[in-house]
Structures are given as C-alpha cells and as structure tokens.
Write a protein that holds these residues in place. Sequence first.
Motif, mmCIF file in Angstrom:
data_model
loop_
_atom_site.group_PDB
_atom_site.id
_atom_site.type_symbol
_atom_site.label_atom_id
_atom_site.label_comp_id
_atom_site.label_asym_id
_atom_site.label_seq_id
_atom_site.Cartn_x
_atom_site.Cartn_y
_atom_site.Cartn_z
ATOM 1 N N THR A 189 -10.174 -57.284 133.191
ATOM 2 C CA THR A 189 -9.774 -58.440 133.984
ATOM 3 C C THR A 189 -8.286 -58.376 134.279
ATOM 4 O OG1 THR A 189 -11.475 -59.791 132.937
ATOM 5 C CG2 THR A 189 -9.685 -60.973 134.027
ATOM 6 N N ILE A 190 -7.947 -58.633 135.523
ATOM 7 C CA ILE A 190 -6.541 -58.717 135.939
ATOM 8 C C ILE A 190 -6.344 -60.105 136.517
ATOM 9 C CG2 ILE A 190 -4.748 -57.815 137.435
ATOM 10 C CD1 ILE A 190 -6.344 -55.186 137.545
ATOM 11 N N ASN A 191 -5.389 -60.824 135.962
ATOM 12 C CA ASN A 191 -5.024 -62.133 136.492
ATOM 13 C C ASN A 191 -3.769 -61.947 137.326
ATOM 14 O OD1 ASN A 191 -4.231 -64.713 137.036
ATOM 15 N ND2 ASN A 191 -4.538 -65.468 134.966
ATOM 16 N N TRP A 192 -3.922 -62.046 138.624
ATOM 17 C CA TRP A 192 -2.807 -61.804 139.540
ATOM 18 C C TRP A 192 -2.010 -63.068 139.802
ATOM 19 C CZ3 TRP A 192 -1.683 -56.958 140.179
ATOM 20 C CH2 TRP A 192 -2.678 -55.993 140.148
ATOM 21 N N VAL A 199 0.683 -65.518 145.760
ATOM 22 C CA VAL A 199 1.345 -66.487 146.626
ATOM 23 C C VAL A 199 0.375 -66.915 147.717
ATOM 24 C CG1 VAL A 199 3.271 -66.849 148.203
ATOM 25 C CG2 VAL A 199 3.581 -65.454 146.155
ATOM 26 N N GLY A 200 0.215 -68.187 147.891
ATOM 27 C CA GLY A 200 -0.622 -68.707 148.964
ATOM 28 C C GLY A 200 -2.113 -68.693 148.654
ATOM 29 N N VAL A 201 -2.486 -68.379 147.419
ATOM 30 C CA VAL A 201 -3.895 -68.384 147.035
ATOM 31 C C VAL A 201 -4.251 -69.785 146.543
ATOM 32 C CG1 VAL A 201 -5.598 -67.438 145.432
ATOM 33 C CG2 VAL A 201 -3.852 -65.952 146.425
ATOM 34 N N PRO A 202 -5.320 -70.382 147.091
ATOM 35 C CA PRO A 202 -5.706 -71.719 146.643
ATOM 36 C C PRO A 202 -5.901 -71.733 145.124
ATOM 37 C CG PRO A 202 -6.993 -71.067 148.558
ATOM 38 C CD PRO A 202 -6.199 -69.854 148.117
ATOM 39 N N GLY A 203 -5.323 -72.737 144.479
ATOM 40 C CA GLY A 203 -5.427 -72.841 143.028
ATOM 41 C C GLY A 203 -4.346 -72.038 142.310
ATOM 42 N N GLY A 204 -3.617 -71.211 143.026
ATOM 43 C CA GLY A 204 -2.490 -70.508 142.447
ATOM 44 C C GLY A 204 -2.795 -69.252 141.669
ATOM 45 N N SER A 205 -4.051 -68.851 141.584
ATOM 46 C CA SER A 205 -4.332 -67.613 140.855
ATOM 47 C C SER A 205 -5.493 -66.878 141.502
ATOM 48 C CB SER A 205 -4.641 -67.897 139.389
ATOM 49 O OG SER A 205 -5.883 -68.535 139.258
ATOM 50 N N GLU A 206 -5.523 -65.611 141.246
ATOM 51 C CA GLU A 206 -6.595 -64.765 141.725
ATOM 52 C C GLU A 206 -6.929 -63.808 140.588
ATOM 53 O OE1 GLU A 206 -7.098 -61.400 145.095
ATOM 54 O OE2 GLU A 206 -6.288 -63.313 145.755
ATOM 55 N N VAL A 207 -8.212 -63.647 140.305
ATOM 56 C CA VAL A 207 -8.643 -62.804 139.196
ATOM 57 C C VAL A 207 -9.549 -61.709 139.728
ATOM 58 C CG1 VAL A 207 -9.938 -62.770 137.029
ATOM 59 C CG2 VAL A 207 -8.466 -64.698 137.558
ATOM 60 N N TRP A 208 -9.335 -60.503 139.230
ATOM 61 C CA TRP A 208 -10.188 -59.365 139.541
ATOM 62 C C TRP A 208 -10.785 -58.879 138.236
ATOM 63 C CZ3 TRP A 208 -12.835 -56.440 142.738
ATOM 64 C CH2 TRP A 208 -13.167 -55.141 142.367
ATOM 65 N N VAL A 209 -12.094 -58.673 138.227
ATOM 66 C CA VAL A 209 -12.768 -58.114 137.063
ATOM 67 C C VAL A 209 -13.492 -56.862 137.525
ATOM 68 C CG1 VAL A 209 -14.474 -58.487 135.243
ATOM 69 C CG2 VAL A 209 -13.082 -60.405 136.055
ATOM 70 N N GLY A 210 -13.170 -55.735 136.924
ATOM 71 C CA GLY A 210 -13.840 -54.503 137.303
ATOM 72 C C GLY A 210 -12.963 -53.286 137.085
ATOM 73 N N HIS A 211 -13.236 -52.272 137.883
ATOM 74 C CA HIS A 211 -12.552 -50.985 137.778
ATOM 75 C C HIS A 211 -11.402 -50.954 138.776
ATOM 76 C CE1 HIS A 211 -12.231 -46.728 136.845
ATOM 77 N NE2 HIS A 211 -12.227 -46.445 138.136
ATOM 78 N N THR A 212 -10.215 -50.654 138.295
ATOM 79 C CA THR A 212 -9.018 -50.602 139.133
ATOM 80 C C THR A 212 -8.431 -49.194 139.068
ATOM 81 O OG1 THR A 212 -8.550 -52.913 138.663
ATOM 82 C CG2 THR A 212 -6.726 -51.596 139.503
ATOM 83 N N VAL A 213 -8.042 -48.670 140.207
ATOM 84 C CA VAL A 213 -7.442 -47.343 140.277
ATOM 85 C C VAL A 213 -6.008 -47.474 140.778
ATOM 86 C CG1 VAL A 213 -7.536 -45.083 141.401
ATOM 87 C CG2 VAL A 213 -9.658 -46.236 140.754
ATOM 88 N N LEU A 214 -5.077 -46.877 140.050
ATOM 89 C CA LEU A 214 -3.699 -46.770 140.519
ATOM 90 C C LEU A 214 -3.554 -45.412 141.177
ATOM 91 C CD1 LEU A 214 -1.623 -48.089 137.500
ATOM 92 C CD2 LEU A 214 -2.010 -49.203 139.686
ATOM 93 N N GLN A 215 -3.084 -45.403 142.395
ATOM 94 C CA GLN A 215 -2.967 -44.172 143.167
ATOM 95 C C GLN A 215 -1.626 -44.182 143.885
ATOM 96 O OE1 GLN A 215 -5.089 -41.414 143.743
ATOM 97 N NE2 GLN A 215 -3.276 -40.695 144.765
ATOM 98 N N SER A 216 -0.947 -43.056 143.859
ATOM 99 C CA SER A 216 0.302 -42.958 144.611
ATOM 100 C C SER A 216 0.185 -41.846 145.638
ATOM 101 C CB SER A 216 1.483 -42.682 143.674
ATOM 102 O OG SER A 216 1.416 -41.370 143.161
ATOM 103 N N LYS A 217 0.951 -41.964 146.676
ATOM 104 C CA LYS A 217 1.049 -40.925 147.704
ATOM 105 C C LYS A 217 2.532 -40.669 147.933
ATOM 106 C CE LYS A 217 -3.284 -40.382 148.503
ATOM 107 N NZ LYS A 217 -3.919 -39.189 147.984
ATOM 108 N N PHE A 218 2.920 -39.413 147.863
ATOM 109 C CA PHE A 218 4.320 -39.033 148.004
ATOM 110 C C PHE A 218 4.431 -37.957 149.068
ATOM 111 C CE2 PHE A 218 8.119 -36.607 146.959
ATOM 112 C CZ PHE A 218 9.046 -37.603 146.714
ATOM 113 N N GLN A 219 5.235 -38.200 150.057
ATOM 114 C CA GLN A 219 5.430 -37.225 151.131
ATOM 115 C C GLN A 219 6.695 -36.416 150.822
ATOM 116 O OE1 GLN A 219 6.004 -38.902 155.040
ATOM 117 N NE2 GLN A 219 5.081 -37.138 156.008
ATOM 118 N N ILE A 220 6.517 -35.107 150.652
ATOM 119 C CA ILE A 220 7.624 -34.235 150.257
ATOM 120 C C ILE A 220 8.756 -34.267 151.279
ATOM 121 C CG2 ILE A 220 8.292 -31.848 149.725
ATOM 122 C CD1 ILE A 220 6.453 -32.913 147.606
ATOM 123 N N LYS A 221 8.409 -34.151 152.557
ATOM 124 C CA LYS A 221 9.432 -34.151 153.609
ATOM 125 C C LYS A 221 9.134 -35.261 154.604
ATOM 126 C CE LYS A 221 10.478 -29.265 153.263
ATOM 127 N NZ LYS A 221 10.606 -27.982 153.929
#
Length: 115
Positions: free
Chosen positions: A48-51, A56-78
């Motif tokens: 669970t992630i409590n965001w 900002v601007g979410v009714p009730g002031g919070s948003e929750v995600w439950v599940g699988h989350t992937v962190l991914q980065s993309k880097f351009q060399i040039k």
Amino acid sequence: MPDYDLNRLGSRAFEQMVVALGRPELGPGVQVFGDGPDGGREATYDGTINWSAAAVGVPGGSEVWVGHTVLQSKFQIKPKPQPQDNAVWLQGEISKEIGHWIKAAKAGRPRGTEA
C-alpha cells in the motif's frame, strides 16, 4: 538552491538516484535490482502506498494505491539541444517499455522473466 546538471550523473548514478528518491516515499519494502537484466525495473514495491503528501487536488486529500509498483528510470546519454526532442525520445522509450509489459502480460508471465 543551485541548479545541478543531471546529465553529469551517468545512467547508473541516475538509476541509483531514482531509487533513493523512491525509498522514503515507499518504505523499507522496496526491492532494488542491480546491474544486469532487470526486466525494465530499477526497483519494485508490493503493498500500500498512501500518496496523501503528494495528492494535491484529490477529493478528501489522499489517494491510496494497493498493488505492484515499479520504479523505472530512463537516461539519455547524449540529450538533444531542444527539450521537445528529448520529450519525444522519452515518450518513445515509455511506449516501448509499455509494449514489453503488455507482451509479457499476454504471455502470462511477469515482465523481466522473458527468455
């Protein structure tokens, strides 16, 4: 705060920065992938992630995600001189990554397990 040229980090240090920024938000359950085939992941988190701090601007002031989350980065060399060209490159990379995820899901296996 001074500007910092993120291009000076290089791809590996940029990936490490992405994980370092994600860990405080996600917590100790983050699984980090090292060098080598990672199936398009720098790290994953299951739970669970409590965001609320960023919801900002979410009714009730919070948003929750439950599940699988992937962190991914993309880097351009040039990077290109024009920001729009870099945005087009990033959109293409994201589209390719999503295509890989869809293909793996249709084959009934998680991304990163392809032979």
